[in-house]
Design an enzyme around this catalytic site. Structure first.
Site, PDB file in Angstrom:
ATOM      1  N   GLU A  83       0.854  -1.188   0.000  1.00 16.57           N
ATOM      2  CA  GLU A  83       0.000   0.000   0.000  1.00 16.57           C
ATOM      3  C   GLU A  83       0.891   1.238   0.000  1.00 16.57           C
ATOM      4  O   GLU A  83       0.464   2.324   0.357  1.00 16.57           O
ATOM      5  CB  GLU A  83      -0.996  -0.020   1.151  1.00 16.57           C
ATOM      6  CG  GLU A  83      -0.420  -0.192   2.533  1.00 16.57           C
ATOM      7  CD  GLU A  83      -1.497  -0.225   3.610  1.00 16.57           C
ATOM      8  OE1 GLU A  83      -2.246   0.747   3.712  1.00 16.57           O
ATOM      9  OE2 GLU A  83      -1.566  -1.226   4.350  1.00 16.57           O
ATOM     10  N   CYS A 115      -3.494  -3.617   4.247  1.00 15.70           N
ATOM     11  CA  CYS A 115      -2.546  -4.616   4.776  1.00 15.70           C
ATOM     12  C   CYS A 115      -2.836  -6.026   4.281  1.00 15.70           C
ATOM     13  O   CYS A 115      -2.053  -6.946   4.520  1.00 15.70           O
ATOM     14  CB  CYS A 115      -2.564  -4.605   6.300  1.00 15.70           C
ATOM     15  SG  CYS A 115      -2.204  -2.993   6.969  1.00 15.70           S
ATOM     16  N   HIS A 243      -2.623 -10.420  12.165  1.00 18.71           N
ATOM     17  CA  HIS A 243      -2.101  -9.165  11.638  1.00 18.71           C
ATOM     18  C   HIS A 243      -1.769  -8.290  12.858  1.00 18.71           C
ATOM     19  O   HIS A 243      -2.594  -8.142  13.755  1.00 18.71           O
ATOM     20  CB  HIS A 243      -3.158  -8.497  10.748  1.00 18.71           C
ATOM     21  CG  HIS A 243      -2.812  -7.095  10.390  1.00 18.71           C
ATOM     22  ND1 HIS A 243      -1.721  -6.790   9.629  1.00 18.71           N
ATOM     23  CD2 HIS A 243      -3.393  -5.914  10.726  1.00 18.71           C
ATOM     24  CE1 HIS A 243      -1.646  -5.468   9.494  1.00 18.71           C
ATOM     25  NE2 HIS A 243      -2.647  -4.917  10.154  1.00 18.71           N
TER      26      HIS A 243
HETATM   27  N1  CAA Z   1       0.740   2.853  30.742  1.00 15.71           N
HETATM   28  C1  CAA Z   1       0.279   1.686  30.232  1.00 15.71           C
HETATM   29  N2  CAA Z   1      -0.745   1.628  29.319  1.00 15.71           N
HETATM   30  C2  CAA Z   1      -1.300   2.788  28.923  1.00 15.71           C
HETATM   31  C3  CAA Z   1      -0.869   4.045  29.418  1.00 15.71           C
HETATM   32  C4  CAA Z   1       0.205   4.057  30.371  1.00 15.71           C
HETATM   33  N3  CAA Z   1       0.681   5.194  30.880  1.00 15.71           N
HETATM   34  N4  CAA Z   1      -1.600   5.018  28.835  1.00 15.71           N
HETATM   35  C5  CAA Z   1      -2.479   4.401  27.989  1.00 15.71           C
HETATM   36  N5  CAA Z   1      -2.297   3.060  28.053  1.00 15.71           N
HETATM   37  C6  CAA Z   1      -2.994   2.029  27.289  1.00 15.71           C
HETATM   38  C7  CAA Z   1      -4.489   2.286  27.148  1.00 15.71           C
HETATM   39  O1  CAA Z   1      -5.201   1.833  28.293  1.00 15.71           O
HETATM   40  C8  CAA Z   1      -4.800   1.500  25.900  1.00 15.71           C
HETATM   41  O2  CAA Z   1      -4.888   0.122  26.214  1.00 15.71           O
HETATM   42  P1  CAA Z   1      -6.210  -0.699  25.755  1.00 15.71           P
HETATM   43  O3  CAA Z   1      -6.283  -0.579  24.256  1.00 15.71           O
HETATM   44  O4  CAA Z   1      -5.935  -2.082  26.222  1.00 15.71           O
HETATM   45  O5  CAA Z   1      -7.363  -0.033  26.421  1.00 15.71           O
HETATM   46  C9  CAA Z   1      -3.528   1.650  25.060  1.00 15.71           C
HETATM   47  O6  CAA Z   1      -2.512   2.075  25.960  1.00 15.71           O
HETATM   48  C10 CAA Z   1      -3.647   2.704  23.961  1.00 15.71           C
HETATM   49  O7  CAA Z   1      -4.118   3.882  24.556  1.00 15.71           O
HETATM   50  P2  CAA Z   1      -5.192   4.801  23.793  1.00 15.71           P
HETATM   51  O8  CAA Z   1      -6.322   3.963  23.289  1.00 15.71           O
HETATM   52  O9  CAA Z   1      -5.506   5.964  24.667  1.00 15.71           O
HETATM   53  O10 CAA Z   1      -4.281   5.266  22.578  1.00 15.71           O
HETATM   54  P3  CAA Z   1      -4.555   6.324  21.469  1.00 15.71           P
HETATM   55  O11 CAA Z   1      -5.989   6.690  21.430  1.00 15.71           O
HETATM   56  O12 CAA Z   1      -3.567   7.425  21.634  1.00 15.71           O
HETATM   57  O13 CAA Z   1      -4.145   5.525  20.144  1.00 15.71           O
HETATM   58  C11 CAA Z   1      -4.603   3.887  18.459  1.00 15.71           C
HETATM   59  C12 CAA Z   1      -4.333   4.131  19.945  1.00 15.71           C
HETATM   60  C13 CAA Z   1      -6.017   4.363  18.130  1.00 15.71           C
HETATM   61  C14 CAA Z   1      -4.488   2.404  18.177  1.00 15.71           C
HETATM   62  C15 CAA Z   1      -3.565   4.685  17.617  1.00 15.71           C
HETATM   63  O14 CAA Z   1      -2.271   4.261  17.911  1.00 15.71           O
HETATM   64  C16 CAA Z   1      -3.803   4.564  16.120  1.00 15.71           C
HETATM   65  O15 CAA Z   1      -4.632   5.268  15.546  1.00 15.71           O
HETATM   66  N6  CAA Z   1      -3.020   3.663  15.422  1.00 15.71           N
HETATM   67  C17 CAA Z   1      -3.140   3.479  13.969  1.00 15.71           C
HETATM   68  C18 CAA Z   1      -4.357   2.640  13.630  1.00 15.71           C
HETATM   69  C19 CAA Z   1      -4.186   1.166  13.954  1.00 15.71           C
HETATM   70  O16 CAA Z   1      -3.099   0.650  14.081  1.00 15.71           O
HETATM   71  N7  CAA Z   1      -5.334   0.445  14.041  1.00 15.71           N
HETATM   72  C20 CAA Z   1      -5.314  -0.975  14.310  1.00 15.71           C
HETATM   73  C21 CAA Z   1      -6.506  -1.682  13.682  1.00 15.71           C
HETATM   74  S1  CAA Z   1      -6.557  -1.385  11.907  1.00 15.71           S
HETATM   75  C22 CAA Z   1      -5.299  -2.351  11.254  1.00 15.71           C
HETATM   76  O17 CAA Z   1      -4.855  -3.272  11.880  1.00 15.71           O
HETATM   77  C23 CAA Z   1      -4.755  -2.007   9.899  1.00 15.71           C
HETATM   78  C24 CAA Z   1      -3.363  -1.466  10.064  1.00 15.71           C
HETATM   79  O18 CAA Z   1      -2.384  -2.186   9.974  1.00 15.71           O
HETATM   80  C25 CAA Z   1      -3.165  -0.050  10.331  1.00 15.71           C
END
Ligand code: CAA
Length: 395
Positions: A83, A115, A243
């Site tokens: 991609e 992906c 994945h």
């Molecule tokens: N210590 C330990 N853990 C902590 C923490 C701390 N201080 N602060 C936060 N966390 C934990 C949270 O509790 C959360 O855990 P859970 O998911 O188990 O609840 C985790 O860390 C992530 O925290 P947030 O949800 O608050 O994180 P965020 O909102 O900033 O971002 C995300 C998370 C949405 C995945 C972001 O990284 C993102 O947008 N990533 C890109 C999209 C992605 O990868 N999606 C995956 C599915 S799609 C796919 O798989 C296709 C692909 O390849 C992209």
């Protein structure tokens, strides 16, 4: 007797630089545990200008052929899943065909569905062999990507870059797949996409997690249906590869699968069946099309001797979205072959970038696809050298 079809050789290529996520956390004023525990990632690979999709793909493919002792004169299909294409018309597979000196009598093309693109290539290769079109020849499938989100965005710690090359053929030495026994699930969603004008992906992060888990449930139901229709024996699964956009996503996926399968011990089965597949993704980050296959490579390098002769499951997800769940069996003798492939060796030659170096790489890319700059890369490694008269140059 029907001969088995599957993965005969596997190899990785990673960029020369990586960013330690503790350095990213410090720069972004975030608790590092959010990345290392919350997302379960320690390091992310960062591709420099000369390490584009073609260069990474060629390095991985060269390694899969040489380390796997594969006769390139017997490759009849070369597919690249990506991609991060570098051209709207010319496929990465065309450059690969020349750089690897593959035979003229070879079908080459590129596949895209986020992906899932690499898995689409693997399944096409399996079907090409099962149909008889291969006439005893092997397929080279390469998954190559550079995962990028805007600087400072929530997606930033889930970036990565790299390529995974797979040789698919009859009587494979690593994993025999189960041709035809797959479960698919597709739905038009806007979870992650990359418009033509953007080098970075746009993402609705939390929606993407839900889409992934819904797709897993749909693919699982479809896989169960295929098993029923084809009377496939319900045999236990020793390892599960998912994945892996980041490690925690695999944990969520496993919890979902346990619920679907009626398995109560989520933590114990995760430690036994999934953890070994997350070792390499933790150090590379998301490699998009190669992600499932990096997870398989990680599991094989860690556990092959324990799982010879046993069944494994594989789940591939592509945003947008499509997905597929299927199984395979680790071949007897695979552990010895895995040892000779030295799968993770490319990671030993990397350099830890400073945060400033990472930002410079990201900010410098402007019009790199239209300018001539033969800046080269590390000695001996295949690299993107720039653009001359509109044509990309590699050497
Ligand atoms: N210590 C330990 N853990 C902590 C923490 C701390 N201080 N602060 C936060 N966390 C934990 C949270 O509790 C959360 O855990 P859970 O998911 O188990 O609840 C985790 O860390 C992530 O925290 P947030 O949800 O608050 O994180 P965020 O909102 O900033 O971002 C995300 C998370 C949405 C995945 C972001 O990284 C993102 O947008 N990533 C890109 C999209 C992605 O990868 N999606 C995956 C599915 S799609 C796919 O798989 C296709 C692909 O390849 C992209």
């Amino acid at each position: 007797m029907t001969r088995s079809i599957g993965i005969d050789s596997i190899a990785l290529a990673v960029p020369e630089g990586f960013l330690d996520l503790r350095d990213l956390a410090a720069a972004r004023n975030v608790d590092p545990a959010k990345y290392t525990e919350g997302l379960a990632v320690d390091e992310m690979a960062v591709a420099a200008r000369h390490e584009d999709t073609v260069a990474l793909a060629a390095r991985a493919a060269q390694r899969a052929l040489v380390r796997g002792d594969v006769d390139r004169a017997r490759i009849g299909l070369c597919v690249v899943g990506t991609e991060t294409a570098v051209d709207h018309s010319k496929p990465v597979a065309a450059w690969l065909h020349r750089l690897l000196e593959l035979p003229d009598a070879c079908r080459t093309f590129e596949t895209k569905h986020a992906c899932f693109g690499g898995t689409a290539g693997v399944l096409a290769a399996v079907d090409w062999i099962a149909s008889g079109s291969a006439r005893g020849r092997a397929a080279l499938v390469v998954c190559s990507d550079i995962a990028r989100y805007p600087l400072g965005s929530a997606g930033e710690p889930t970036q990565g870059a790299g390529a995974v090359a797979l040789v698919i053929r009859e009587d494979p030495r690593l994993v025999a797949l189960e041709p035809g026994v797959t479960g698919s699930f597709s739905r038009d969603v806007d979870d992650i996409w990359r418009p033509l004008w953007s080098r970075d992906a746009l993402v609705d992060g939390h929606v993407s997690v839900t889409c992934y888990l819904d797709a897993l449930a749909g693919a699982h139901a479809s896989w169960r249906e295929a098993c029923r229709e084809l009377s496939v024996k319900d045999e236990p699964v020793a390892r599960r590869c998912y994945h892996v956009p980041y490690g925690k996503m695999a944990r969520k996926a496993h919890a979902k699968l346990c619920a679907l399968e009626g398995i109560h011990d989520v933590d114990g089965t995760f430690a036994r069946e999934v953890a070994s597949s997350l070792r390499l993704p933790r150090r590379v980050g998301n490699v998009y099309t190669g992600s499932l296959w990096l997870s398989l490579a990680s599991m094989l390098e860690t556990d092959a001797s324990d799982v010879e002769g046993r069944r494994i499951s594989l789940f591939s997800y592509g945003s947008g979205c499509t997905s597929e769940l299927f199984c395979g069996r680790v071949v007897q003798g695979a552990a010895r072959h895995v040892a000779s492939l030295a799968i993770s060796e490319p990671l030993a030659h990397r350099r830890r970038l400073t945060f400033a170096e990472y930002e410079n790489i990201r900010r410098a890319d402007g019009d790199i696809d239209a300018t001539a700059d033969a800046s080269g890369g590390a000695a001996g490694a295949l690299a993107f050298l720039g653009v001359e008269r509109g044509r990309r140059v590699y050497g």
